[in-house]
Design a protein around this motif. Sequence first.
Motif, short mmCIF file in Angstrom:
data_model
loop_
_atom_site.label_atom_id
_atom_site.label_comp_id
_atom_site.label_asym_id
_atom_site.label_seq_id
_atom_site.Cartn_x
_atom_site.Cartn_y
_atom_site.Cartn_z
N UNK A 28 0.95 -1.11 -0.03
CA UNK A 28 0.56 0.02 0.23
C UNK A 28 1.15 1.20 0.14
N UNK A 29 1.69 1.19 0.01
CA UNK A 29 2.92 2.36 0.69
C UNK A 29 3.45 2.58 -0.46
N UNK A 30 3.26 1.92 -1.51
CA UNK A 30 4.01 2.50 -2.70
C UNK A 30 3.44 3.07 -3.21
N UNK A 31 1.74 3.09 -3.39
CA UNK A 31 0.54 3.21 -4.03
C UNK A 31 0.98 4.75 -3.06
N UNK A 32 -0.12 4.29 -1.54
CA UNK A 32 -0.51 5.59 -1.13
C UNK A 32 1.04 6.54 -0.11
N UNK A 33 1.94 5.99 -0.28
CA UNK A 33 2.84 6.83 0.25
C UNK A 33 4.02 7.03 -0.74
N UNK A 34 4.49 6.68 -1.78
CA UNK A 34 5.14 7.81 -2.90
C UNK A 34 3.76 8.31 -4.33
N UNK A 35 2.80 7.20 -3.99
CA UNK A 35 2.22 8.10 -5.21
C UNK A 35 0.81 9.48 -4.90
N UNK A 36 0.80 8.99 -3.04
CA UNK A 36 0.06 9.98 -2.45
C UNK A 36 -1.61 9.25 -2.98
N UNK A 37 -1.79 7.80 -3.03
CA UNK A 37 -2.87 7.92 -3.51
C UNK A 37 -4.15 6.83 -2.84
N UNK A 38 -4.33 7.74 -2.36
CA UNK A 38 -4.77 6.98 -1.11
C UNK A 38 -6.31 5.58 -1.12
N UNK A 39 -6.01 4.69 -1.29
CA UNK A 39 -6.52 3.52 -1.11
C UNK A 39 -7.09 3.21 -0.16
N UNK A 40 -8.35 3.14 -0.04
CA UNK A 40 -9.27 2.62 1.28
C UNK A 40 -9.63 1.56 0.59
N UNK A 41 -9.61 0.74 -0.41
CA UNK A 41 -9.94 -0.33 -0.51
C UNK A 41 -8.45 -1.97 -1.16
N UNK A 42 -7.53 -1.58 -0.01
CA UNK A 42 -6.70 -2.41 -0.47
C UNK A 42 -6.73 -3.54 0.64
N UNK A 43 -8.19 -3.79 1.14
CA UNK A 43 -8.35 -4.86 1.64
C UNK A 43 -8.57 -5.86 0.66
N UNK A 44 -9.32 -5.75 -0.54
CA UNK A 44 -9.79 -6.23 -1.68
C UNK A 44 -8.25 -7.46 -1.92
N UNK A 45 -7.58 -6.49 -1.72
CA UNK A 45 -6.22 -7.19 -2.60
C UNK A 45 -5.47 -8.92 -1.29
N UNK A 46 -5.21 -8.08 -0.06
CA UNK A 46 -5.38 -9.10 0.55
C UNK A 46 -5.82 -10.03 0.75
N UNK A 47 -7.50 -9.68 1.07
CA UNK A 47 -8.27 -10.86 1.15
C UNK A 47 -8.63 -11.78 0.33
#
Lengths: 249, 326
Positions: B50-69
């Motif tokens: 998630x840090x790749x999207x959120x931390x580097x890209x500033x993309x606050x994904x509130x759906x990464x549980x989908x991939x985790x699950x």
Amino acid sequence: MVEPVLEISGLVKNFGALRATDGVTLDLRPGEIHALIGPNGAGKSTLIHQICGTLRQDAGTIRFVGRDVGALSVAERAQLGLGRTFQVSSIAPDFSALRNVMLAVQAKQGSSFRFFKPVMLDHSLIDTAMAMLERVNLGARARIPAAELSHGERRQLEIAMALALGSKAFLLDEPMAGMGPEGSKSLTRFLDTLRHEAPILLVEHDMDAVFALADRISVLVYGRVIATGTVEEIRRDPTVRTAYLGDHA
Amino acid sequence: MPMLNRENLVNLALAILLIAVPLIANGLGQPFYITLATRVAILALAATGLNLALGLGGLVSFGHAAFFGLGGYVAGILAAHNFSGEPVIFGLGGTNQMWVIWVVSILVSGIVGLAIGAISLRTSGVYFIMITLAFAQMVYYFAISWPAYGGQDGLSILVRNQFPGISTMRPLSFFFVCYVILILGIGLFALIRASRFGAALQASRQNEVRVATVGIRPFRIRLTAFVISAMLTGIAGALFADLNRFVSPSMLSWQMSGELIVLIILGGTGRLFGPLAGAALYVVFEYALGGMTERWQFFLGLILLLVVLFARGGLIGLLAGKAKHG
Ligand SMILES: Nc1ncnc2c1ncn2[C@@H]1O[C@H](COP(=O)(O)OP(=O)(O)O)[C@@H](O)[C@H]1O
Ligand SMILES: [Mg+2]
């Protein structure tokens, strides 16, 4: 006649009831500096935005290096060689000046889809970017975060980025704004040399700079070009004098 | 060569600490702490994604549980089919081989990430947060209403999946598997961050118009980052299912998505070891406070508030100072 590098015809842009661009037709020829002047709110920035693609025109065409670019994205137009600076400087604030320019160099070199080689070990990027910074006299400030650069230095940084793109035309939106008299003078000298690299569409309020640099001037008032001509023609034009120049002429 | 600056020393200390705890616990015959450390490693891996999207890209994904699950369900479903002998799809059977499961997890979360990203990334800001949440909720309800794989009750993995040459049922061995993948994941993050792609991604976070103005399309950069991010979180999900030998819709829940964001903020957004620092803090908290009070999340909220107000760089920021961008 030589083919213009940039050719705009019949351009229209409305913001609600306000017609910010009202049938603008103008061109930019190889080697020239074409100044675009006009009072605040005349629609100069709006015109630049449409040429670069950050705003989409409602009507009219924009041809650049022989192609109709009116439907292309900002990035595609930049790849064709439209280099611009913004009225309010637009930079990546966390990156150093060097890394800002390196971004432009990497875009120019082609692919940003390289995942493994560290950019800070990539001398083809660093050296080219450094050379561009040197050209705009920013070499000594290369490692400073862009957010900490002065107003004028950010302007220079934007120009360095446009240089790094190998631009075929420069669109500069009030590059002198906020610079001291010394800064304006040295930038004027610099732009005078820059025209040999690519023609410049120069939006500028500093009339000393405009009269010193421009091969042609277009005057924009309420979204319309009311006159286009050489410095002398514009100075003498009575409509321009009443509409805009006032005591400057 | 990485320099021995303060952040690298902090990172090294964290990496050593994470491996020291289970080794000591093993020596003392306390397997529970090995499980705890494994949990930290897996959550850190998911958050690194998630840090790749959120931390580097500033993309606050509130759906990464989908991939985790999804990663978790890949592990659970393939294991279940391996057990029953029935084919999963197109005559292909299940498996109990972890590396096959990982590859499938990466593929599945990557493909779903591509679909979700291609739509969500046309929006930004709050809309992006909401649309990623909506997609994850769709996957969540899909899992709940699909009785073949346990529905609401989830799916047990009777025997932990196998890896050649390693007895994965031994807690310490399984920890090492997770640890190695975590370090590889962090290494990938470091490489990407330093690369041309990483430069374009971080610049898109700072100033999208500037990136387009030099001729780079931010959308493509972000979509690629989103997919890689989904893949990393997906493989973490597969490991998580194997750790618990159980996968349930809770892995897909919005609380899980929120937890991953919390981990990153606690540890330090965009920092290389931020997710690990955050995951360690989170799991220690959950364990220490969770034993004392059911309301431990209240205290977690308090800490989060303090971090956001006074320590924007998270734990890594506190220990190592401000991030350097070169
Ligand atoms: N995004 C926008 N939405 C609505 N009105 C705008 C927008 N941008 C500019 N305008 C209006 O269009 C007119 C031209 O603005 P602008 O192009 O910035 O003028 P200039 O650069 O010549 O000072 C102004 O009246 C301004 O208020
Ligand atoms: Mg303007």
